[in-house]
Design an enzyme around this catalytic site. Structure first.
Site, PDB file in Angstrom:
ATOM      1  N   LEU B 234       0.831  -1.206   0.000  1.00 39.15           N
ATOM      2  CA  LEU B 234       0.000   0.000   0.000  1.00 39.15           C
ATOM      3  C   LEU B 234       0.868   1.260   0.000  1.00 39.15           C
ATOM      4  CD1 LEU B 234      -2.887   1.074   0.150  1.00 39.15           C
ATOM      5  CD2 LEU B 234      -2.554   1.288   2.612  1.00 39.15           C
ATOM      6  N   ASP B 235       0.466   2.240  -0.763  1.00 34.36           N
ATOM      7  CA  ASP B 235       1.136   3.542  -0.817  1.00 34.36           C
ATOM      8  C   ASP B 235       2.532   3.458  -1.401  1.00 34.36           C
ATOM      9  OD1 ASP B 235      -1.127   4.355   0.372  1.00 34.36           O
ATOM     10  OD2 ASP B 235      -0.246   4.762   2.325  1.00 34.36           O
ATOM     11  N   GLU B 236       2.842   2.362  -2.088  1.00 33.78           N
ATOM     12  CA  GLU B 236       4.181   2.223  -2.644  1.00 33.78           C
ATOM     13  C   GLU B 236       4.146   1.989  -4.147  1.00 33.78           C
ATOM     14  OE1 GLU B 236       7.180   2.529  -1.231  1.00 33.78           O
ATOM     15  OE2 GLU B 236       6.283   3.069   0.679  1.00 33.78           O
TER      16      GLU B 236
END
Lengths: 290, 290, 290, 290
Positions: B234-236
């Site tokens: 997530l968020d990467e």
């Protein structure tokens, strides 16, 4: 584009203290009684209940430079003590004496020297300090002494001792214009003046080496820079200013680095200006920038 | 402010493959032979030696929608196979079918629905999915079905099964418009279409809870947002777009949150638009945005 | 921050012509047959029906500098003539020869000289021309010849004759870095190379003298700058780049002027870079900036 | 994203008067004597000699709403008269009553209504007025009365009479959210409250019809918007806020128009917020925005 001559009648007063009733009335009454006229003021209380009070006042007073020492003493005795204030009172016409620290990248150093020579910054650059000899010739054209003090792991204590001795009592501010060495807490304490640093920043952040390479790999669209006060935790001090520039997939690492450098010098110049115009107050780990 | 009617003769071709000689000549020759006129094209090779070739072409062709399936098949056989290409060919007049996932914050969801209704986005919102019932009434005014599928740690596999079943074959894109649940790799694989997420970003980054509170504590001067493709981390995922807004010491956490929300909806709307206009190509973990 | 060495195998091709079928195929076929590999390309057609075709191609070709004259001639004969093209073909490693014109304000001049010396701009500054002697000493530190050619209403024709003679055949671009004299159409024609100018811009515009004073009076919140090609109508030529900076009621006219100067030098440097990287094509009175 | 509840103890005082000694002392003494604590203040004097004094104070006072009328009267008698002040004193918890005027473009209107409903603006929208019926249904979903008052050259006086009658005593602010009719000086005088307008802006400006078309023709790289107070000279009143968005040669007139609309609604919302937070003071034809 002439630099406006500093007005010798203009003074600045910075105050921070626990909030409470009557602070503004006391300060304005004090200034009124001395014939000082408030030209500009900004005040902020962080929290209505139990918060902290911050104030910046620009005032005019005839013969200010003559009266300033007495004014400062009286303000301390009559106002500051009563409210538990930290305060600073200065004549705006007196430039801030600055030492610039640099390693090999010249963009921040030259930008500050150049703006200074153009009269854009209320500073006096009294010394450049570097752990490398590379920029000596460049700095010479600005008539500023250049101290080459190499730093290795072993020689660091001795190097910091030399640096501190060189600056002792001669500077009001240290600016790390891309100086790639960490300053120790002991050094900061010994020089006893604030230090401002600049470093690259990203959304999201990239730790470790080669941040621009990492940014490229991740497809980052903005590169940024953060100017902050130096504390013992490098890159973690209170932030003064930040800005970003847009990049795209077309930019190679060299392009990203160049745009990052452009943001760095702009942000650092702004932070130095604001500090030297007495616009920045510390609020714990944060800053108030009036 | 009328939305321009989509032109049924306009098509878009996206190509990525290992670089090598003759690719542009082959593609342009293919289109020329079918009477397709290139209106716009962007091409980028990441590295002159051993790099990757990326291309986006907008072309016009009479009766495109009739010929598109055949065109796609012939391109695959005659051009794509020879150069080891991934490619996508689409009629610009066909809107991208989108499912919006949301939890409780409405700003990103409403901004997308509103722009869609105004004809600003080349999309068709076919479903809203939420783990909360809060925004049901609001969504109803846009005539979009709202599926309330609660998610707890225990029910997550079952919830994802329901979500996937609901969307199966009906959508080309999933947009996480402030959906506060992590999508599993299994879910992403099962729905088989890209997903775009939005999250707040800072210089420097703040991990953990209450990022706006942390930003306030540190005296941050810019709040930002990042729109990216969703990967299992997530968020990467690969970044599509980022932007920032300026804040000051005067802004309380509520103000910072509001400004952050404004940036989030702007950045997400831009990322969705660009994706649906076939402007975004993946380059490993990075993106090319033409 | 090293400037990357220019690659002698990289060439750039700029094309503009009436749109029609087969242009991209012809150009890419031509390059393919010569062993030139397309590294990057951008293409734009202004109007699907009866519009104009614009193309910028970056290509790599072994021994480019040897073959370039022949390549140029063959492209003219085999491709350009057939489609009625204007085109330009250049080796990216050959810097653009630039003359800088300046009056008394030094900020744009110094910024360009400085970036040039740092290797940030693909140019070679061969001459500074000024109607004032003020900046002679400053320019000398960059090892660039400084021609002081005073201009009055009466001596203008003679001054322009001297300027043209001085530059004849030595420059590819004239940059007006705050040169406060209008160039006549005759002069522009005689030197036969493009000229780029920078001037301040506001929303809304302020005509006449003292624009920064007028901006202050009106409470303007943004100051800007516009870089454009010079035509006989001063300040009315095709726009290459624009940008703005934020100001507030606190800024005195001197502050506004300083911030305006900062924008001017940034915008001018960008415009010069883009022109010298062959990114700018004229489209009537407008520009395509690839 | 909850809107913070307005605090009934918070008041705001705005002052402008000729500069002179003792103003801040008098005001702060007045507030101190009534048990009002200054939370934030901004003060600016335009010129140290013979200039004008501007002040905004946010203060807290128990039972403010009960005491406000008396406080206002006393301040007028004890302080304002002595220094020749214009002043305004308000409880921050009382929303500004707003009438929105609109023609056919809905983007500014809907953005304000939407932000209001989300609790982002300290306003109360009491009436929408339009010279067209188009947006009636849309406005109904916000539970705001919609007055359709057509305006032609002949009926203008009668239309303005109807508008003024409708608003009489019910509003504190008129916002022209893309209202394409010029308000007469007589109307402005009769309604007796400020009016804020939004219009597109460019660097340079384009007069006359089709500004976005003109901008396209000239190759403009930024589109902007200006929010200003309405005076009899349309588009010439004191500027409250401005901003810009970047465009490129790829943007068609429809794209430029859309981006312009985005800037317009952002800038107008900011101007309305600042006005309703009592941040904007008039300084002749300019504004102070604290």
């Amino acid at each position: 584009m002439e630099a406006s001559l500093p007005d010798p009648e203009v003074g600045r007063l910075l105050v921070s203290c626990p909030d409470g009733p009557g602070i503004v009335a006391a300060i304005s009454g004090f200034l009124l009684a001395r014939g000082a006229n408030i030209v500009q003021s900004d005040q902020q209380t962080t929290d209505p209940v139990g918060g902290r009070f911050f104030l910046r006042i620009v005032f005019r007073m005839p013969e200010l430079t003559t009266w300033l020492p007495a004014l400062e003493e009286e303000f301390g005795a009559e106002v500051a003590e009563r409210f538990g204030m930290s305060f600073r009172m200065r004549a705006a016409s007196v430039p801030t004496r600055v030492a610039l620290f640099v390693s090999r990248y010249d963009h921040c150093l030259l930008d500050l020297l150049w703006r200074w020579r153009r009269g854009e910054l209320p500073i006096d650059v009294v010394q450049v300090v570097s752990n490398h000899p590379d920029l000596q010739k460049e700095v010479a054209t600005f008539d500023v002494p250049y101290a080459h003090i190499p730093v290795t792991r072993d020689t660091k204590p001795e190097a910091e001792r030399q640096q501190a001795e060189l600056l002792d009592g001669r500077v009001d501010l240290v600016v790390l214009a891309r100086y790639m060495q960490v300053l120790t807490g002991g050094f900061l304490e010994r020089i006893g003046v604030p230090a401002i640093n600049i470093h690259h920043s990203f959304l999201p952040a990239f730790a470790g080496a080669g941040p621009y390479e990492q940014a490229k790999t991740r497809g980052v669209k903005l590169v940024g820079a953060t100017a902050h006060y130096v504390t013992e935790d490098l890159d973690e001090g209170p932030i003064i200013e930040q800005d970003v520039a847009r990049i795209s997939h077309r930019d190679r690492v060299a392009d990203i680095t160049r745009r990052g450098a452009d943001v760095e010098r702009t942000v650092l110049a702004r932070a130095v200006r604001w500090h030297c115009e007495d616009r920045v107050l510390l609020d714990g780990h944060s800053t108030i920038v009036f």
